[in-house]
Design an enzyme around this catalytic site. Structure first.
Site, PDB file in Angstrom:
ATOM      1  N   LYS A 179      12.497 -44.145 -33.233  1.00  0.00           N
ATOM      2  CA  LYS A 179      12.833 -45.552 -33.006  1.00  0.00           C
ATOM      3  C   LYS A 179      14.035 -45.906 -33.866  1.00  0.00           C
ATOM      4  O   LYS A 179      14.008 -45.795 -35.085  1.00  0.00           O
ATOM      5  CB  LYS A 179      11.635 -46.441 -33.353  1.00  0.00           C
ATOM      6  CG  LYS A 179      11.943 -47.921 -33.182  1.00  0.00           C
ATOM      7  CD  LYS A 179      10.710 -48.788 -33.323  1.00  0.00           C
ATOM      8  CE  LYS A 179      11.090 -50.253 -33.243  1.00  0.00           C
ATOM      9  NZ  LYS A 179       9.933 -51.140 -33.378  1.00  0.00           N
ATOM     10  N   LYS A 224      13.169 -44.656 -28.353  1.00  0.00           N
ATOM     11  CA  LYS A 224      13.512 -46.069 -28.166  1.00  0.00           C
ATOM     12  C   LYS A 224      14.731 -46.447 -28.985  1.00  0.00           C
ATOM     13  O   LYS A 224      14.772 -46.133 -30.173  1.00  0.00           O
ATOM     14  CB  LYS A 224      12.301 -46.897 -28.610  1.00  0.00           C
ATOM     15  CG  LYS A 224      12.513 -48.384 -28.580  1.00  0.00           C
ATOM     16  CD  LYS A 224      11.287 -49.085 -29.069  1.00  0.00           C
ATOM     17  CE  LYS A 224      11.640 -50.551 -29.185  1.00  0.00           C
ATOM     18  NZ  LYS A 224      10.874 -51.235 -30.144  1.00  0.00           N
TER      19      LYS A 224
HETATM   20  C1  PBG Z   1       8.089 -54.222 -33.060  1.00  0.00           C
HETATM   21  C2  PBG Z   1       8.770 -53.866 -31.802  1.00  0.00           C
HETATM   22  C3  PBG Z   1      10.095 -54.146 -31.414  1.00  0.00           C
HETATM   23  C4  PBG Z   1      10.230 -53.693 -30.112  1.00  0.00           C
HETATM   24  C5  PBG Z   1       9.007 -53.123 -29.749  1.00  0.00           C
HETATM   25  N1  PBG Z   1       8.125 -53.225 -30.816  1.00  0.00           N
HETATM   26  C6  PBG Z   1      11.182 -54.878 -32.099  1.00  0.00           C
HETATM   27  C7  PBG Z   1      11.797 -54.387 -33.329  1.00  0.00           C
HETATM   28  O1  PBG Z   1      11.534 -53.295 -33.818  1.00  0.00           O
HETATM   29  O2  PBG Z   1      12.569 -55.186 -33.865  1.00  0.00           O
HETATM   30  C8  PBG Z   1      11.489 -53.820 -29.295  1.00  0.00           C
HETATM   31  C9  PBG Z   1      11.278 -53.865 -27.833  1.00  0.00           C
HETATM   32  C10 PBG Z   1      12.435 -54.336 -27.036  1.00  0.00           C
HETATM   33  O3  PBG Z   1      13.545 -54.644 -27.517  1.00  0.00           O
HETATM   34  O4  PBG Z   1      12.226 -54.408 -25.818  1.00  0.00           O
HETATM   35  N2  PBG Z   1       8.291 -53.352 -34.116  1.00  0.00           N
HETATM   36 ZN    ZN Z   2       7.653 -54.254 -36.109  1.00  0.00          ZN
END
Ligand code: PBG
Ligand code: ZN
Length: 325
Positions: A196, A249
């Site tokens: 991520k 992601k």
């Molecule tokens: C929470 C989370 C996020 C997303 C999914 N779970 C946001 C972040 O890490 O700031 C992003 C999903 C998206 O942008 O569609 N940790």
């Molecule tokens: Zn988070």
């Protein structure tokens, strides 16, 4: 064999042979639909930066799931907007928190519908970070693990089919696996957001989930977009700690990571087609600058071709409708 003996166009000559040669097919069951739930009654509020995406109250969930079932979509991933936020994100692991209640509500009307939950603290903390912070604003890793484990167990107790930690703390998969096993949830799989990235593409989500950090950013826990080998190390750790499925992601700018993870580990890889990727397409389509259906189907096919087993996408319902023709 080379031209003129070999002519690739022979296998593109008409619709029949093109269909027979098609290597990658999409189906509604390839998709996981992200769903935002919030307190209140009769609410279905559109997210301004994500046209077609809504935050819904519990009483609207049954209709939402019925629509997904009719479209052939098998699973949701739930995100919660809590009643109250505090420094420790207490509602995240409250057995009567918004996500826990949403799971029970969905299971009451659709017991077989597959419910995945996002496990993180950022939607529940008043500072918006994914873990507990110290007096200097640093996110504390090991103290956060305990709360994430409590959150995952609380989701499982409410009936979640699968949990998906998105916090990027070190050691969270092991912490969740141990806690789930100790409480009789050894059959609940973990889908880890293993690779991520600290991405600009999460902007619209943070509006949808009200989770923008009040100070600083997430670069001390999410990954540098420049790094690929590091993603493989993250995935190796999560697999070593017992995760069942891995997420890459965002998706579009990280297709190489999807392919590398698939080739290296042979585990199910999920592409998270994030909020900013969705918003860009919706904005260009609204201007008439692109053909939305064509562009989205091409992108989703690309994720599968890159090695994704499943796709988390806000476009899931649109895709399912287009697949019906
Ligand atoms: C929470 C989370 C996020 C997303 C999914 N779970 C946001 C972040 O890490 O700031 C992003 C999903 C998206 O942008 O569609 N940790
Ligand atoms: Zn988070």
């Amino acid at each position: 064999m080379n031209y003129p003996e070999y002519r690739p166009r022979r296998l593109r000559a008409n619709a029949s042979i093109r269909a027979m040669m098609c290597e990658t097919r999409l189906s509604a069951s390839d998709f996981i639909y992200p769903l935002f739930v919030k307190p209140g009654k009769g609410l279905r509020d559109e997210v301004s930066s994500m046209p077609g995406v809504y935050q819904v109250s519990l009483d609207k969930l049954e209709a939402e799931i019925t629509e997904l079932v009719e479209l052939g979509i098998l699973a949701v991933i739930l995100f919660g907007l809590p009643e109250n936020k505090d420094a420790l994100g207490s509602e995240a692991y409250d057995d009567h928190g918004i996500v826990q209640e949403a799971i029970r509500t969905i299971k009451a009307s659709h017991p077989d519908f597959y419910v995945i939950t996002d496990v993180c603290l950022c939607e529940y903390t008043d500072h918006g970070h994914c873990g507990i912070v110290d007096e200097n604003g640093a996110v504390l890793n090991d103290q956060t693990l305990e709360l994430l484990a409590k959150e995952a167990v609380s989701h499982a107790r409410a009936g979640a089919d699968m949990v998906a930690p998105s916090d990027m703390m070190d050691g969270r998969v092991a912490a969740l696996r141990t806690a789930l096993d100790d409480t009789g949830f050894e059959s609940v799989p973990i889908m880890a957001y293993s690779a991520k990235y600290a991405s600009g593409y999460y902007g619209p989500f943070r509006e949808a989930a009200d989770s923008t950090p009040a100070f600083g950013d997430r670069r001390a826990y999410q990954m540098d977009p420049a790094n690929g080998d590091e993603a493989l190390r993250e995935v190796a750790l999560d697999i070593g700690e017992g995760c069942d499925v891995v997420i890459v992601k965002p998706a579009l700018a990280y297709m190489d990571i999807i392919r590398r993870v698939k080739d290296e580990f042979g585990y199910p890889v999920v592409a998270y087609n994030v909020s900013g990727e969705y918003a860009m397409v919706k904005a260009a389509a609204a201007q008439g600058w692109i053909d939305e259906q064509r562009v989205v189907m091409e992108t989703m096919t690309g994720f599968k071709r890159a090695g994704a087993q499943l796709i988390i996408s806000y476009h899931a319902k649109d895709v399912a409708r287009w697949l019906r023709g």
